[in-house]
Design a protein around this motif. Structure first.
Motif, mmCIF file in Angstrom:
data_model
loop_
_atom_site.group_PDB
_atom_site.id
_atom_site.type_symbol
_atom_site.label_atom_id
_atom_site.label_comp_id
_atom_site.label_asym_id
_atom_site.label_seq_id
_atom_site.Cartn_x
_atom_site.Cartn_y
_atom_site.Cartn_z
ATOM 1 N N GLY A 6 0.832 -0.942 -0.282
ATOM 2 C CA GLY A 6 -0.313 0.009 -0.286
ATOM 3 C C GLY A 6 1.011 1.153 0.212
ATOM 4 N N ARG A 7 1.745 1.252 0.447
ATOM 5 C CA ARG A 7 2.852 2.731 0.618
ATOM 6 C C ARG A 7 3.911 2.235 -0.679
ATOM 7 N N GLU A 8 3.863 2.923 -1.876
ATOM 8 C CA GLU A 8 4.931 3.777 -3.027
ATOM 9 C C GLU A 8 6.015 4.340 -2.163
ATOM 10 N N LYS A 9 7.098 3.710 -3.211
ATOM 11 C CA LYS A 9 8.175 4.823 -2.905
ATOM 12 C C LYS A 9 8.456 4.785 -4.181
ATOM 13 N N ILE A 10 8.863 6.250 -4.753
ATOM 14 C CA ILE A 10 8.912 6.273 -5.932
ATOM 15 C C ILE A 10 10.007 7.009 -5.885
ATOM 16 N N VAL A 11 11.637 6.466 -6.145
ATOM 17 C CA VAL A 11 12.802 7.215 -6.231
ATOM 18 C C VAL A 11 12.860 8.358 -7.156
ATOM 19 N N SER A 12 13.733 9.220 -7.510
ATOM 20 C CA SER A 12 13.884 9.683 -8.088
ATOM 21 C C SER A 12 16.058 10.465 -8.646
ATOM 22 N N VAL A 20 4.397 7.838 -2.132
ATOM 23 C CA VAL A 20 2.731 7.941 -1.952
ATOM 24 C C VAL A 20 2.362 6.303 -0.904
ATOM 25 N N THR A 21 1.482 7.289 0.243
ATOM 26 C CA THR A 21 0.724 6.419 0.579
ATOM 27 C C THR A 21 -0.430 6.415 0.019
ATOM 28 N N VAL A 22 -1.423 5.310 0.105
ATOM 29 C CA VAL A 22 -2.584 5.413 -0.336
ATOM 30 C C VAL A 22 -3.319 4.297 0.897
ATOM 31 N N VAL A 23 -3.688 5.834 1.437
ATOM 32 C CA VAL A 23 -4.974 4.916 2.857
ATOM 33 C C VAL A 23 -6.076 4.992 2.077
ATOM 34 N N ASP A 24 -6.605 5.071 1.085
ATOM 35 C CA ASP A 24 -8.018 4.024 0.660
ATOM 36 C C ASP A 24 -8.052 4.156 -0.704
ATOM 37 N N PRO A 25 -9.222 3.642 -1.651
ATOM 38 C CA PRO A 25 -8.656 4.125 -3.266
ATOM 39 C C PRO A 25 -8.700 4.977 -3.458
ATOM 40 N N ALA A 28 -4.885 8.870 -0.956
ATOM 41 C CA ALA A 28 -3.356 9.059 -0.849
ATOM 42 C C ALA A 28 -2.870 10.490 -0.509
ATOM 43 N N VAL A 29 -1.799 9.705 0.681
ATOM 44 C CA VAL A 29 -0.503 10.440 0.942
ATOM 45 C C VAL A 29 0.072 10.889 0.101
ATOM 46 N N VAL A 30 0.369 11.916 -0.183
ATOM 47 C CA VAL A 30 1.657 11.897 -1.026
ATOM 48 C C VAL A 30 3.708 13.286 -0.281
ATOM 49 N N ALA A 31 3.946 12.898 0.353
ATOM 50 C CA ALA A 31 4.763 13.088 1.194
ATOM 51 C C ALA A 31 6.270 13.813 -0.337
ATOM 52 N N VAL A 32 6.385 15.005 -0.045
ATOM 53 C CA VAL A 32 7.455 15.632 -0.822
ATOM 54 C C VAL A 32 8.733 15.709 0.461
ATOM 55 N N GLN A 33 9.840 15.426 -0.570
ATOM 56 C CA GLN A 33 10.927 15.801 -0.035
ATOM 57 C C GLN A 33 12.424 16.135 -1.071
ATOM 58 N N ARG A 56 -7.998 8.253 -7.095
ATOM 59 C CA ARG A 56 -7.632 8.614 -5.744
ATOM 60 C C ARG A 56 -7.563 9.911 -6.112
ATOM 61 N N ARG A 57 -8.787 10.896 -5.485
ATOM 62 C CA ARG A 57 -9.043 11.704 -5.815
ATOM 63 C C ARG A 57 -8.925 12.741 -5.002
ATOM 64 N N HIS A 58 -8.098 12.515 -3.818
ATOM 65 C CA HIS A 58 -7.997 13.295 -2.361
ATOM 66 C C HIS A 58 -6.517 13.081 -2.393
ATOM 67 N N LEU A 59 -6.083 14.457 -1.862
ATOM 68 C CA LEU A 59 -4.674 14.304 -2.256
ATOM 69 C C LEU A 59 -4.588 15.369 -1.076
#
Length: 171
Positions: A6-12, A20-25, A28-33, A56-59
């Motif tokens: 349920g947690r996608e780590k996108i490495v750049s 990105v942590t998908v809370v429900d369909p 999503a919580v998008v943590a930016v660093q 995921r329409r609520h961010l």
């Protein structure tokens, strides 16, 4: 991209990391660093658009690790706000540094977009929205409360001069 339950780590390779942590369909919580500027803004936009494509329409944008944002970063946030509104969703900003909060206050974004102390508070606010509240049993949600940033009256932003005056300049 690494998927971890349920947690996608996108490495750049860029100076911006997005987790990105998908809370429900629909949420999503998008943590930016990293710095959010002209060089990294497109990357964040692609990540946010990808969340919308997947329903995921609520961010919730967790910006605690964003030390700098320029007009390109502001444009990405405004675009995300508009994109989520088109699908009856929302963007909520969370964990802003004082410098970022001031920037969003000066531009008016914090007046039109909910700002929360942390992602957990933002998620709780999403759960209290009518679309999510209908799925909860009666009495399961905490009572709503009004939180105003310091220095603000009931719904009115502080007066901010546009353009400002040069030091020593008088009208």
């Amino acid at each position: 991209m690494i998927n971890d339950g349920g947690r996608e780590k996108i490495v750049s390779a860029q100076a911006l990391n997005v987790e990105v942590t998908v809370v429900d369909p629909e949420v999503a919580v998008v943590a930016v660093q990293g710095d959010l500027d002209a060089d990294t803004g497109t990357y964040l936009h692609h990540q946010l658009a990808n969340q919308l494509v997947h329903g995921r329409r609520h961010l919730v944008l967790d910006l605690r690790a964003v030390p700098f944002m320029d007009s390109s970063g502001l444009g990405i946030i405004i675009r995300a706000i508009n994109d989520t509104k088109r699908v009856d969703g929302s963007v909520r900003l969370a964990a802003l540094s004082p410098a970022l909060r001031r920037l969003l206050d000066l531009t008016g974004i914090s007046v039109t977009t909910p700002v929360h102390a942390d992602p957990e508070e933002a998620l709780a606010a999403i759960q209290r929205t009518p679309a999510h509240a209908a799925a909860e049993p009666e009495g399961a949600r905490p009572p709503a409360r009004t939180v105003r940033p310091p220095g603000r009256g009931p719904g009115l932003p502080d007066r901010v001069p546009v353009g400002g005056l040069r030091p020593g300049h008088q009208r």
